[in-house]
Design a protein around this motif. Structure first.
Motif, PDB file in Angstrom:
ATOM      1  N   VAL A  65       0.845  -1.190   0.000  1.00  0.00           N
ATOM      2  CA  VAL A  65       0.000   0.000   0.000  1.00  0.00           C
ATOM      3  C   VAL A  65       0.882   1.241   0.000  1.00  0.00           C
ATOM      4  N   VAL A  66       0.478   2.225  -0.797  1.00  0.00           N
ATOM      5  CA  VAL A  66       1.044   3.572  -0.722  1.00  0.00           C
ATOM      6  C   VAL A  66      -0.041   4.445  -0.121  1.00  0.00           C
ATOM      7  N   HIS A  67       0.158   4.829   1.126  1.00  0.00           N
ATOM      8  CA  HIS A  67      -0.886   5.527   1.891  1.00  0.00           C
ATOM      9  C   HIS A  67      -0.638   7.031   1.843  1.00  0.00           C
ATOM     10  N   LEU A  68      -1.484   7.710   1.076  1.00  0.00           N
ATOM     11  CA  LEU A  68      -1.360   9.158   0.899  1.00  0.00           C
ATOM     12  C   LEU A  68      -2.572   9.913   1.425  1.00  0.00           C
ATOM     13  N   ALA A  69      -3.613   9.202   1.811  1.00  0.00           N
ATOM     14  CA  ALA A  69      -4.870   9.845   2.207  1.00  0.00           C
ATOM     15  C   ALA A  69      -4.727  10.494   3.575  1.00  0.00           C
ATOM     16  N   ASN A  70      -4.786  11.793   3.610  1.00  0.00           N
ATOM     17  CA  ASN A  70      -4.740  12.585   4.839  1.00  0.00           C
ATOM     18  C   ASN A  70      -5.212  13.990   4.513  1.00  0.00           C
ATOM     19  N   ILE A  71      -5.582  14.749   5.542  1.00  0.00           N
ATOM     20  CA  ILE A  71      -5.655  16.198   5.374  1.00  0.00           C
ATOM     21  C   ILE A  71      -4.219  16.640   5.107  1.00  0.00           C
ATOM     22  N   PRO A  72      -3.926  17.271   3.942  1.00  0.00           N
ATOM     23  CA  PRO A  72      -2.550  17.342   3.465  1.00  0.00           C
ATOM     24  C   PRO A  72      -1.686  18.484   3.979  1.00  0.00           C
ATOM     25  N   ALA A  73      -2.236  19.370   4.793  1.00  0.00           N
ATOM     26  CA  ALA A  73      -1.428  20.510   5.240  1.00  0.00           C
ATOM     27  C   ALA A  73      -2.115  21.175   6.426  1.00  0.00           C
ATOM     28  N   PRO A  74      -1.366  21.915   7.242  1.00  0.00           N
ATOM     29  CA  PRO A  74      -2.004  22.687   8.300  1.00  0.00           C
ATOM     30  C   PRO A  74      -2.811  23.840   7.711  1.00  0.00           C
ATOM     31  N   GLY A  75      -3.815  24.270   8.447  1.00  0.00           N
ATOM     32  CA  GLY A  75      -4.584  25.439   8.050  1.00  0.00           C
ATOM     33  C   GLY A  75      -5.750  25.169   7.130  1.00  0.00           C
ATOM     34  N   LEU A  76      -5.940  23.921   6.694  1.00  0.00           N
ATOM     35  CA  LEU A  76      -7.065  23.593   5.818  1.00  0.00           C
ATOM     36  C   LEU A  76      -8.325  23.271   6.616  1.00  0.00           C
ATOM     37  N   ARG A  77      -8.144  22.676   7.782  1.00  0.00           N
ATOM     38  CA  ARG A  77      -9.237  22.359   8.696  1.00  0.00           C
ATOM     39  C   ARG A  77      -8.837  22.879  10.071  1.00  0.00           C
ATOM     40  N   THR A  78      -9.725  22.776  11.038  1.00  0.00           N
ATOM     41  CA  THR A  78      -9.363  23.197  12.384  1.00  0.00           C
ATOM     42  C   THR A  78      -8.217  22.321  12.894  1.00  0.00           C
ATOM     43  N   PRO A  79      -7.401  22.833  13.813  1.00  0.00           N
ATOM     44  CA  PRO A  79      -6.282  22.033  14.319  1.00  0.00           C
ATOM     45  C   PRO A  79      -6.702  20.680  14.882  1.00  0.00           C
ATOM     46  N   SER A  80      -7.808  20.659  15.635  1.00  0.00           N
ATOM     47  CA  SER A  80      -8.230  19.392  16.233  1.00  0.00           C
ATOM     48  C   SER A  80      -8.699  18.404  15.171  1.00  0.00           C
ATOM     49  N   GLU A  81      -9.447  18.880  14.171  1.00  0.00           N
ATOM     50  CA  GLU A  81      -9.905  17.966  13.122  1.00  0.00           C
ATOM     51  C   GLU A  81      -8.729  17.445  12.310  1.00  0.00           C
ATOM     52  N   THR A  82      -7.768  18.313  12.017  1.00  0.00           N
ATOM     53  CA  THR A  82      -6.587  17.875  11.278  1.00  0.00           C
ATOM     54  C   THR A  82      -5.885  16.746  12.006  1.00  0.00           C
ATOM     55  N   PHE A  83      -5.631  16.928  13.290  1.00  0.00           N
ATOM     56  CA  PHE A  83      -4.935  15.895  14.054  1.00  0.00           C
ATOM     57  C   PHE A  83      -5.770  14.621  14.148  1.00  0.00           C
ATOM     58  N   ASN A  84      -7.014  14.761  14.537  1.00  0.00           N
ATOM     59  CA  ASN A  84      -7.843  13.583  14.788  1.00  0.00           C
ATOM     60  C   ASN A  84      -8.101  12.780  13.518  1.00  0.00           C
ATOM     61  N   GLN A  85      -8.418  13.458  12.413  1.00  0.00           N
ATOM     62  CA  GLN A  85      -8.690  12.750  11.168  1.00  0.00           C
ATOM     63  C   GLN A  85      -7.435  12.025  10.670  1.00  0.00           C
ATOM     64  N   ASN A  86      -6.313  12.699  10.686  1.00  0.00           N
ATOM     65  CA  ASN A  86      -5.087  12.070  10.204  1.00  0.00           C
ATOM     66  C   ASN A  86      -4.685  10.887  11.068  1.00  0.00           C
ATOM     67  N   MET A  87      -4.811  11.040  12.372  1.00  0.00           N
ATOM     68  CA  MET A  87      -4.431   9.950  13.263  1.00  0.00           C
ATOM     69  C   MET A  87      -5.308   8.725  13.049  1.00  0.00           C
ATOM     70  N   VAL A  88      -6.608   8.937  12.921  1.00  0.00           N
ATOM     71  CA  VAL A  88      -7.513   7.800  12.723  1.00  0.00           C
ATOM     72  C   VAL A  88      -7.216   7.110  11.393  1.00  0.00           C
ATOM     73  N   MET A  89      -7.071   7.889  10.328  1.00  0.00           N
ATOM     74  CA  MET A  89      -6.777   7.279   9.023  1.00  0.00           C
ATOM     75  C   MET A  89      -5.468   6.500   9.057  1.00  0.00           C
ATOM     76  N   ASN A  90      -4.436   7.112   9.624  1.00  0.00           N
ATOM     77  CA  ASN A  90      -3.132   6.451   9.619  1.00  0.00           C
ATOM     78  C   ASN A  90      -3.142   5.187  10.465  1.00  0.00           C
ATOM     79  N   PHE A  91      -3.702   5.262  11.653  1.00  0.00           N
ATOM     80  CA  PHE A  91      -3.757   4.049  12.473  1.00  0.00           C
ATOM     81  C   PHE A  91      -4.561   2.959  11.775  1.00  0.00           C
ATOM     82  N   ASN A  92      -5.706   3.313  11.217  1.00  0.00           N
ATOM     83  CA  ASN A  92      -6.544   2.300  10.573  1.00  0.00           C
ATOM     84  C   ASN A  92      -5.813   1.613   9.431  1.00  0.00           C
TER      85      ASN A  92
END
Length: 296
Positions: A65-92
């Motif tokens: 797998v090449v895993h690229l799916a994430n919120i791709p940069a700071p400032g696009l979503r709220t800080p908490s959503e950026t962290f939480n969404q990326n962490m959940v996707m990456n762990f999963n």
């Protein structure tokens, strides 16, 4: 190989799909939306990777797998959503790779883990993989935390995990804007004037998939900076450092416009050698020559 590319409809994802397909791999893409037909993978699954069950399903039966799916940069979503969404996707994705016994995980970490945007000057330059961890945003923190998770799951599972700390991913359509940086080096100091052409980012992903496991050393989880061989500037790199970060020591000989984000580890281990530069697309009136490489 049968390869799943997550985030296949994004900028990096489209380039990776095209490169892997060109080199004979069978690609399944997954994203929340399909890409255009010009860069469509052989197969596409719409999936939300914040759902663990969907992550397991998209990885079932693939070799890597090449895993690229994430919120791709700071400032696009709220800080908490950026962290939480990326962490959940990456762990999963990491845990699903372990459960489905995927052969290798290549994934997008970030140059931001190294201290960007360098409001505090770097400790030295060129910055290398050891200038880590210095997260300054929740986006960067999500990548640092994910590198830790990757290291642990790699150890538990025995699956190689390769994190690519991509610099600012750009392409030919962006290069016409580069002259706007040249009058003031401070405008692009935030990542030491770095970038990576989207085609070279794709090449690095493929090399990370194809590199022999023995070349990675004893650790199952490794990280590499992936950047262009040059900067976005016409001013020589050593002079940029003197003007903007005069107290940061230079390590080794820094010549011409060579990158200040060291790619020596990626060169030595993955065989990564950038093939594309903005200088091939934008005439500079002879101010700067195309670099042949970088030094550390």
């Amino acid at each position: 190989m049968k390869i799943c590319v997550t985030g296949s409809s994004g900028r990096a994802g489209r380039a990776v799909v095209a490169d892997l397909t060109e080199h004979g791999h069978q690609v399944t893409g997954t994203d929340l939306v399909p890409a255009g037909s010009d860069v469509a993978p052989a197969a596409f699954l719409r999936a939300d990777l914040t759902d663990y069950g969907q992550a397991v399903e998209v990885l079932a039966g693939v070799d890597a797998v090449v895993h690229l799916a994430n919120i791709p940069a700071p400032g696009l979503r709220t800080p908490s959503e950026t962290f939480n969404q990326n962490m959940v996707m990456n762990f999963n994705v990491f845990q699903a790779a372990s459960q489905t016994r995927v052969g290798r995980v290549v994934w997008a970490s970030s140059e931001t883990t190294l201290g960007l945007p360098f409001d505090v000057p770097p400790r030295y330059a060129p910055v290398d993989e050891d200038h880590y961890p210095v997260p300054t945003s929740t986006y960067a923190l999500s990548k640092v935390a994910s590198e830790t998770i990757a290291s642990e799951i790699a150890q538990w599972s025995g699956i190689p995990f390769i994190a690519l700390r991509f610099s600012n991913i750009l392409g030919p359509a962006d290069y016409q804007g580069f002259p706007s940086f040249w009058d003031d080096p401070a405008k692009r100091k935030w990542n030491l004037w770095g970038y990576i052409d989207e085609r070279d980012a794709a090449m690095a992903s493929r090399l990370a998939l194809e590199t022999e496991v023995t070349a990675l050393g004893s650790a199952n989880s490794v990280s590499f900076i992936v950047a262009a061989a040059d900067t976005v500037m016409t001013l020589p790199s050593a002079e940029l450092m003197r003007k903007v970060f005069p107290d940061a020591p230079l390590r080794g000989e820094v010549t011409g416009n060579s990158t200040l984000l060291s790619i020596e580890r990626a060169r030595q281990v993955l065989g990564f050698q950038p093939q594309h530069s903005w200088r091939d697309h934008l005439h500079t009136g002879g101010v700067a020559e195309r670099p042949v490489g970088s030094t550390t």
